[in-house]
Scaffold this active site. Structure first.
Site, short mmCIF file in Angstrom:
data_model
loop_
_atom_site.label_atom_id
_atom_site.label_comp_id
_atom_site.label_asym_id
_atom_site.label_seq_id
_atom_site.Cartn_x
_atom_site.Cartn_y
_atom_site.Cartn_z
N VAL A 117 3.42 -3.62 0.93
CA VAL A 117 2.23 -3.12 0.26
C VAL A 117 1.02 -3.82 0.84
O VAL A 117 1.00 -5.05 0.96
CB VAL A 117 2.29 -3.36 -1.26
N CYS A 118 0.01 -3.05 1.23
CA CYS A 118 -1.24 -3.60 1.72
C CYS A 118 -0.98 -4.57 2.89
O CYS A 118 -0.29 -4.22 3.84
CB CYS A 118 -1.99 -4.26 0.56
N VAL A 119 -1.48 -5.79 2.82
CA VAL A 119 -1.34 -6.72 3.95
C VAL A 119 0.04 -7.37 4.00
O VAL A 119 0.28 -8.23 4.84
CB VAL A 119 -2.44 -7.80 3.91
N THR A 137 -1.57 -0.88 7.45
CA THR A 137 -1.92 -1.97 6.54
C THR A 137 -3.33 -1.69 6.05
O THR A 137 -3.92 -0.65 6.38
CB THR A 137 -1.83 -3.33 7.25
N ALA A 170 -1.01 1.02 2.75
CA ALA A 170 -2.35 0.60 3.17
C ALA A 170 -3.03 -0.20 2.07
O ALA A 170 -2.61 -1.30 1.74
CB ALA A 170 -3.17 1.82 3.57
#
Length: 330
Positions: A117-119, A137, A170
């Site tokens: 998830v995300c970074v 990302t 992202a």
């Protein structure tokens, strides 16, 4: 959430983004509410120890088990959230703890499907799980991911990417979209749609939906380009030709093109189009304006030009976009 079902292990560590951790379990919990089947997902939080973990929001979260204990189980889905730091100029950088990377690598070997998830994608990349794969990302750290891990094909645009049994998400809120996609794969589109309705989400955004909006692009390092960007925003309904932009900045057209390429990584015409599409997106989401009015307000020559720009940049049409994301009653 406990009980029989597919085991989802969410990785915890100090400073982890809170919504990365709490968002997916909400989606998985609603699955059980929307189905008669008693099975679904068993979600557990794993960390180095069972001591409370302090998230980036300052909220403490209690792990269910240790990484070592999780490694002894058969894991269906490993979900890896992320963490960032910002400097004095508000530049964002993803943080990667080598100890966490080592455990993720170990746990991934016990897992049917790995997600970030995300970074959190930076942790997967550091563990070698993204080598040779396409991944996304958060837009603010996509450049860092590409620079740190050249073996990864970084695509900074989609809200999530699936490459084989590895999924990457992202922005932080896109963890809901990613989780819904996992539900759809496991239990079908109809079930995922029912969960999406409970979340009051606009159905289910496709993976190809862009995470970008023009105002969120990285701030330029020069005042001149920032002034140009503000000029574009103020004059979207006008012509905004190369000559117009060069005149507003008191430079030559050649110099203008060179500055846009070096500072923003694009051409002036492409940037203007992206800004126009962004305004059109906002109008489609928040107003009942006709396509003709939106075309004029955003500076497109014709409605067909607007439609072609949407297809090129968002892989959809303006009316389809409005149907998915309209934020005012019909």
């Amino acid at each position: 959430m406990s009980g029989a079902g597919r085991l989802v292990v969410i990785v915890l560590f100090e400073g982890v983004d809170l919504l990365d951790v709490t968002g997916p379990p909400e989606v998985f919990a609603l699955l059980r509410r929307e189905t008669d089947d008693a099975t679904g997902y068993e979600v557990v939080l794993a960390a180095e120890s069972t001591a409370p973990v302090t998230t980036s929001a300052g909220v403490r979260v209690l792990p269910d088990l240790t990484f070592e204990e999780a490694a002894a189980r058969s894991i269906d889905t490993l979900l890896v959230p992320g963490s960032v730091e910002t400097d004095g100029e508000r530049r964002v950088r993803a943080l990667v703890d080598p100890a966490v990377v080592s455990w993720v690598k170990t746990l991934a070997a016990r897992t049917r499907r790995v997600t970030s998830v995300c970074v959190g994608a930076h942790i997967l990349a550091a563990a070698g799980l993204l080598d040779g794969k396409r991944a996304t990302t958060h837009w603010s750290t996509a450049g860092q991911l590409a620079a740190d891990h050249p073996a990864v094909e970084v695509d900074a645009d989609p809200i999530f990417v699936r490459d084989g049994d590895v999924w990457t998400g992202a922005g932080i809120s896109s963890c809901l979209d990613l989780s819904l996609a996992l539900v759809a794969e496991d239990f079908g589109e109809a079930t995922a749609l029912r969960v999406a309705r409970q979340l009051v989400m606009y159905l289910k955004r496709p993976s190809g939906q862009s995470q970008f909006s023009v105002p969120l692009e990285p701030v330029s390092t020069t005042r001149r380009v920032e002034d140009l960007r503000h000029y574009v925003t103020r004059n979207l309904g006008g012509r905004l030709t190369l000559a117009d932009l060069a005149a507003s900045a008191h430079i030559s057209e050649r110099q203008l093109t060179r500055i846009f390429k070096s500072e923003l990584g694009t051409t002036p015409s492409a940037y203007v189009e992206s800004a126009r599409v962004e305004r059109a997106r906002n109008m489609l989401e928040s107003t009942d304006a006709t396509l003709e009015r939106i075309t004029t307000s955003c500076g497109f020559d014709t409605t067909d030009t607007l439609i072609r720009a949407f297809r090129r940049r968002l892989d959809t049409t303006p009316m389809e976009y409005r149907r998915r994301f309209r934020a005012v009653p019909d």
